[in-house]
Design a protein around this motif. Structure first.
Motif, short mmCIF file in Angstrom:
data_model
loop_
_atom_site.label_atom_id
_atom_site.label_comp_id
_atom_site.label_asym_id
_atom_site.label_seq_id
_atom_site.Cartn_x
_atom_site.Cartn_y
_atom_site.Cartn_z
N UNK A 16 -12.21 12.63 -0.69
CA UNK A 16 -11.98 12.18 -2.07
C UNK A 16 -11.67 10.81 -2.29
N UNK A 17 -12.60 10.06 -2.89
CA UNK A 17 -12.25 8.47 -2.80
C UNK A 17 -11.68 8.21 -4.14
N UNK A 18 -10.55 8.85 -4.54
CA UNK A 18 -9.80 8.44 -5.79
C UNK A 18 -8.70 7.40 -5.34
N UNK A 19 -7.57 7.66 -6.15
CA UNK A 19 -6.63 6.72 -5.79
C UNK A 19 -5.58 6.78 -4.48
N UNK A 20 -5.95 8.14 -3.93
CA UNK A 20 -5.16 8.27 -2.57
C UNK A 20 -5.37 7.54 -1.45
N UNK A 21 -6.51 6.96 -1.37
CA UNK A 21 -7.09 6.26 -0.18
C UNK A 21 -6.11 4.87 -0.19
N UNK A 22 -6.32 4.13 -1.31
CA UNK A 22 -5.33 2.98 -1.28
C UNK A 22 -3.97 3.16 -1.33
N UNK A 25 -3.33 3.67 2.70
CA UNK A 25 -3.60 2.31 3.16
C UNK A 25 -2.26 1.78 3.15
N UNK A 26 -1.86 1.67 2.06
CA UNK A 26 -0.55 1.01 1.47
C UNK A 26 0.78 1.56 2.29
N UNK A 27 0.55 2.86 2.32
CA UNK A 27 1.70 3.48 3.02
C UNK A 27 1.72 3.17 4.53
N UNK A 28 0.64 3.18 5.34
CA UNK A 28 0.42 2.96 6.56
C UNK A 28 0.62 1.51 6.84
N UNK A 29 0.22 0.34 6.04
CA UNK A 29 0.79 -0.86 6.18
C UNK A 29 2.37 -0.92 5.91
N UNK A 30 2.78 -0.34 4.91
CA UNK A 30 4.37 -0.44 4.71
C UNK A 30 4.95 0.36 5.68
N UNK A 31 4.63 1.46 6.56
CA UNK A 31 5.22 1.89 7.66
C UNK A 31 5.10 1.23 8.77
N UNK A 32 4.12 0.53 8.97
CA UNK A 32 4.04 -0.41 10.08
C UNK A 32 4.94 -1.51 10.00
#
Length: 153
Positions: A16-22, A25-32
């Motif tokens: 599902x390519x709606x707003x959840x993918x970005x 990605x932002x959550x992964x970068x922020x968590x990193x």
């Protein structure tokens, strides 16, 4: 089974390519970034400090080992020199004692020879004196015998 492509796809499928993918990605970068700031940098600092400590300790240990080996070589050399000096002193002492022994032996031999010579001279003197006394007594006895024989005639 009804054809899903005809009726439209249902939401929340596999891709599902709606707003959840970005958002993910932002959550992964922020968590990193958060994990890096809170856990990985302090742990990395501690690991680097320990690595530096180990490296410094190894370098100091190598220097101390080299110093110990150098000191050991110096002490072995000093011990070797001390042994040589002790052997020389022992040799000199043996030579001195041998010299003193020979001198004492020569002195004792000289004293013994002088004493023996003195005793021999005294014995010769006493023997001569006894022989002279004996000759004098023999002469006197001979005169006495001759006088008695002449007087008896």
């Amino acid at each position: 089974m009804p054809n899903l492509f005809l009726f439209g796809a249902t939401e929340g499928g596999l891709f599902d390519f709606d707003a959840t993918l970005p958002l993910m990605a932002v959550q992964v970068v922020l968590l990193t970034f958060i994990l890096n700031a809170l856990f990985f940098k302090p742990v990395g600092r501690v690991v680097e400090e320990r690595e530096g400590y180990v490296t410094t300790s190894r370098a100091e240990a190598k220097q101390k080992l080299a110093q110990v080996e150098r000191l050991e070589a110096e002490l072995k050399d000093q011990l070797k020199q001390a042994r040589q000096a002790a052997q020389k002193l022992i040799g000199d002492a043996e030579k001195d004692s041998d010299k003193l022994y020979r001198e004492a032996l020569a002195l004792a031999t000289a004293e013994a020879n002088a004493s023996r010579e003195k005793a021999r001279r005294e014995i010769d003197s006493q023997r001569e004196s006894a022989l002279n006394q004996l000759k004098a007594d023999a002469d006197q006895l001979g005169k006495l015998i001759v006088d008695r024989l002449l007087a008896a005639k």
